[in-house]
Design a protein around this motif. Structure first.
Motif, short mmCIF file in Angstrom:
data_model
loop_
_atom_site.label_atom_id
_atom_site.label_comp_id
_atom_site.label_asym_id
_atom_site.label_seq_id
_atom_site.Cartn_x
_atom_site.Cartn_y
_atom_site.Cartn_z
N THR A 20 33.20 31.61 34.07
CA THR A 20 34.50 32.25 33.88
C THR A 20 35.26 32.38 35.19
O THR A 20 36.46 32.18 35.25
CB THR A 20 34.31 33.67 33.27
N ASN B 80 40.09 40.07 34.17
CA ASN B 80 40.19 39.50 32.83
C ASN B 80 40.89 38.17 33.02
O ASN B 80 42.09 38.12 33.26
CB ASN B 80 40.98 40.42 31.90
N GLY C 158 41.45 36.21 28.99
CA GLY C 158 40.79 36.92 27.89
C GLY C 158 39.30 37.13 28.06
O GLY C 158 38.67 37.77 27.24
N LYS C 159 38.72 36.60 29.13
CA LYS C 159 37.28 36.78 29.39
C LYS C 159 37.10 37.72 30.58
O LYS C 159 37.60 37.44 31.67
CB LYS C 159 36.60 35.45 29.67
N GLU C 160 36.37 38.82 30.35
CA GLU C 160 36.20 39.80 31.41
C GLU C 160 35.03 39.46 32.32
O GLU C 160 33.98 39.02 31.88
CB GLU C 160 36.01 41.19 30.81
N LEU D 10 41.17 46.86 36.34
CA LEU D 10 41.07 45.56 35.67
C LEU D 10 42.34 44.75 35.90
O LEU D 10 43.41 45.14 35.45
CB LEU D 10 40.84 45.74 34.17
N GLU E 40 44.56 41.56 35.09
CA GLU E 40 44.78 40.56 34.04
C GLU E 40 45.28 39.29 34.72
O GLU E 40 46.29 39.32 35.43
CB GLU E 40 45.83 41.04 33.03
#
Length: 128
Positions: free
Chosen positions: A13, A71, A74-76, A101, A103
């Protein structure tokens, strides 16, 4: 026999984000509307993402108010430093109101950063 993994290999990711990025544009409010403005090429601003997700500033020092997680599309990804960080002397003078967090909307060699609305969105391009 247990499989050994190199601690300097970023998870799937995070891998596309690892490296140096230059700010090219940012959002601002003009007459009550959000508009995109080009960043000043004469005084570039950079972000570096390490293999473990740690975010460094233009001087390659840790951010004073870093995120705890990213993030990415969409993947943390939770940031856990895997090697020592240099001290950033500027941080002694900063009262953090950080964003836990970030984005990040990543496409090839560009990403848009939204840090909880603390600042408006920013666009970065990969530095080869």
């Amino acid at each position: 026999m247990a499989q050994c993994r190199d601690k300097n290999v970023a998870p799937e990711t995070l891998q596309p984000l690892v490296g140096k990025w230059r700010l090219v544009a940012y959002e601002r409010i003009e007459n009550g509307n959000k508009v995109w403005k080009e960043a000043d090429p004469q005084s570039p601003s950079f972000l570096f993402f390490r293999f473990d997700g740690v975010v460094l500033d233009s001087k390659e020092l840790p951010l004073c108010c870093p995120p705890n997680a990213l993030n990415i599309n969409g993947k943390e990804f939770t940031i856990i430093p895997k090697s020592a960080l240099p001290e950033n002397p500027t941080c002694a003078y900063v009262d953090c109101i950080g964003c836990a967090l970030w984005e990040i909307k990543l496409t090839e060699d560009t990403f848009i950063l939204d840090d909880c609305g603390i600042s408006l969105k920013r666009e970065y391009v990969r530095v080869p």
